[in-house]
Design a protein around this motif. Structure first.
Motif, short mmCIF file in Angstrom:
data_model
loop_
_atom_site.label_atom_id
_atom_site.label_comp_id
_atom_site.label_asym_id
_atom_site.label_seq_id
_atom_site.Cartn_x
_atom_site.Cartn_y
_atom_site.Cartn_z
N UNK A 102 0.83 -1.22 0.00
CA UNK A 102 0.00 0.00 0.00
C UNK A 102 0.86 1.26 0.00
N UNK A 103 1.96 1.22 0.74
CA UNK A 103 2.86 2.37 0.78
C UNK A 103 3.52 2.59 -0.58
N UNK A 111 1.31 5.98 -7.50
CA UNK A 111 0.13 6.69 -7.99
C UNK A 111 0.10 8.14 -7.55
N UNK A 112 1.22 8.59 -6.97
CA UNK A 112 1.42 9.99 -6.58
C UNK A 112 0.40 10.48 -5.57
N UNK A 113 -0.12 9.55 -4.76
CA UNK A 113 -0.96 9.96 -3.63
C UNK A 113 -0.12 10.58 -2.52
N UNK A 114 1.13 10.14 -2.45
CA UNK A 114 2.05 10.71 -1.45
C UNK A 114 2.75 11.91 -2.08
N UNK A 115 2.45 13.09 -1.56
CA UNK A 115 2.97 14.32 -2.16
C UNK A 115 4.36 14.66 -1.66
N UNK A 146 13.03 -1.09 -3.09
CA UNK A 146 12.32 -0.43 -4.18
C UNK A 146 12.48 1.08 -4.14
N UNK A 147 12.39 1.71 -5.31
CA UNK A 147 12.46 3.18 -5.39
C UNK A 147 11.31 3.81 -4.63
N UNK A 148 10.16 3.12 -4.61
CA UNK A 148 9.00 3.68 -3.89
C UNK A 148 9.29 3.82 -2.40
N UNK A 149 9.91 2.80 -1.83
CA UNK A 149 10.20 2.87 -0.40
C UNK A 149 11.39 3.77 -0.09
N UNK A 150 12.30 3.92 -1.03
CA UNK A 150 13.35 4.92 -0.84
C UNK A 150 12.73 6.31 -0.76
N UNK A 151 11.71 6.54 -1.57
CA UNK A 151 10.99 7.81 -1.53
C UNK A 151 10.21 7.94 -0.22
#
Length: 370
Positions: free
Chosen positions: A54-55, A61-65, A330-335
Motif C-alpha cells: 500500500x505504501x 500513484x502519486x498519492x504521497x505528495x 524499491x524506489x518507492x520505499x526509498x521515496x
C-alpha cells in the motif's frame, strides 16, 4: 553444519551498493517496523505485506505528495548521530558522539520513542554540559550493572563501514560506542555481534550454509570480545537460531519468540535479526513472501514476527542490505522513508573514508580513562 537448500543465486554486488544497503537497510527496517512498534506482539506476515504494498502504491500513484512520509524512530536518529560523527571527525570521538545523541534527543518529538532509561541518561549528560567522564553515567544505570538493551546494536551499522576489512577494530569500536549508553556485557556483546554480522554480510557473495554463518559469527565474537562474562547467553541463542534454521516445517512467530525472543534485550533481538536474514535466504521458506526478493523477505519477516519490530527490523535490514545491496529496496520505499537521501549520503561518506584511507582509521578506538 549441513547445507540449507534452494537459496536464490546472487551475483557479485559492488561494495558501494553494499555500504548503501547497510545504512539504507537499517533506516528502511526501522521505518517499516515503526508502524507496529507499540503493539509488542506478533503481526500476520500478510498484514505487513499489505502495508508494504500500500505504501509503494501511494508513491507510484502519486498519492504521497511529500518525500519521507514514513517516519523513523530513535534507532535511526542514533545511527545517523554515530555515523555523522565518524565522518566529521574521521575518527571515533566519544564526547562528540554523546553530544550528538543528547542534542538530537532534546530536539526530537515524542514519536521517536527513545527508551525511558536512554532518555534519562541523555538528559543527564546534557545537563552536565558533557563534562567529566562521558562513560560514567551509563555505568551507573541499573544499580551499577549497566543496560543490556539493544540500543547500542540498533545504531551500529556505521561501525563496520568505517573499519571495513578489520574485524578487530570493528569489534573494539562497537564495544566503545556501546559503553556510552549500554555497559552490561550482554549489551556490549550484542553490539559487537551485530557489527560483525554486517561485516560478514559485506564480505559474502553467497551463503550456502546458514548454520555455519551463525557458528562463524559466534566464534568470531568469542575471539574478539573482551567481555567474556556476557557470552554464555549468546552461545545459547546462536544455538537456538541454528536449531530453527534446520526446522523442516515452517517456523512460526510463537516458536521464534519462545526459542530466540525479540524484545528490547540485546541477547534476544540481535540473534532474532540474524535469524530473519538467514531464514529468508530460501524464498520457499515462507510462501507468502516467495515472490519478494531476499532483502524484503528478511525485513518483512522481522517486522511481523518481532515484538520490538522497528529495532529487529532495522538490524535485519542492515545485515540484509549489506548482503543484497541497496538496489534490493524499491524506489518507492526509498521515496517513502524519512531521511533516505541522508542515509545514502552517510553511506557514501563512509565508503569514501574507507576507500581513501583518510583520517585516523588506522588508530584503534580508545575510551577515556574510567
Amino acid at each position: 553444519m549441513g547445507n540449507s537448500s534452494s537459496h536464490e543465486p546472487k551475483g557479485v554486488v559492488p561494495m558501494k551498493s553494499r555500504f548503501r544497503g547497510a545504512v539504507m537497510g537499517s533506516l528502511y527496517g526501522d521505518c517499516l517496523g515503526e508502524r507496529y512498534e507499540n503493539m509488542w506482539t506478533e503481526i500476520d506476515v500478510k498484514r505487513v505485506i499489505m502495508y508494504y504494498n500500500d505504501t509503494a502504491k501511494k508513491v507510484r500513484e502519486k498519492e504521497a505528495k511529500e518525500k519521507g512520509f514514513v517516519p523513523h524512530t530513535d534507532d535511526s536518529c542514533m545511527m545517523f548521530d554515530l555515523g555523522e560523527s565518524l565522518i566529521r571527525n574521521k575518527s571515533y570521538e566519544p564526547r562528540d558522539v554523546m553530544k550528538s545523541f543528547a542534542e538530537t534527543h532534546a530536539a526530537s518529538k515524542p514519536q521517536r520513542n527513545y527508551g525511558k532509561n536512554a532518555a534519562i541518561l541523555l538528559r543527564d549528560v546534557r545537563e552536565r554540559n558533557y563534562e567529566g567522564n562521558i562513560y560514567y553515567p551509563a555505568k551507573r544505570q541499573f544499580s551499577g550493572t549497566g543496560s543490556y538493551g539493544n540500543g547500542s546494536a540498533m545504531r551500529v551499522a556505521p561501525v563496520p563501514l568505517f573499519y571495513h576489512g578489520d574485524p578487530v577494530k570493528i569489534s573494539n569500536l562497537a564495544s566503545e560506542q556501546s559503553r556510552l549508553t549500554h555497559t552490561n556485557p550482554k549489551g556490549v556483546n550484542g553490539a559487537i555481534l551485530q557489527a560483525l554480522a554486517i561485516e560478514k554480510a559485506l564480505n559474502t557473495d553467497n551463503i550456502d550454509d546458514p548454520a555455519q554463518f551463525v557458528e562463524d559469527l559466534y566464534m568470531q565474537l568469542n575471539e574478539l570480545t573482551s567481555d567474556k562474562a556476557g557470552l554464555e547467553i549468546y552461545r545459547e541463542k546462536c544455538d537456538a537460531v541454528v536449531k530453527l534454521l534446520s526446522s523442516k516445517s515452517l517456523v512460526k512467530a510463537p516458536q521464534y519468540n519462545k526459542e530466540i525472543g525479540s524484545d528490547v534485550t540485546a541477547h534476544r533481538s540481535i540473534p532474532a535479526a540474524i535469524f530473519c536474514f538467514l531464514y529468508t535466504l530460501n524464498p520457499k521458506r515462507i510462501p507468502a513472501l516467495s515472490k519478494y526478493n531476499g532483502f524484503l523477505r528478511a525485513t518483512i519477516l522481522a517486522a511481523a514476527y518481532s515484538h520490538d519490530s522497528d529495532t529487529v527490523g532495522c538490524m535485519a535490514g542492515a545485515i540484509a542490505g549489506a548482503y543484497y545491496g541497496v538496489e534490493a529496496l524499491s524506489e518507492e520505499w526509498k521515496f517513502a522513508c524519512e531521511k533516505s537521501d541522508e542515509a545514502i549520503k552517510l553511506a557514501d561518506g563512509l565508503y569514501e573514508l574507507n576507500t581513501t584511507g583518510t583520517g585516523d582509521r588506522n588508530e584503534d578506538p580508545v575510551a577515556e580513562n574510567e
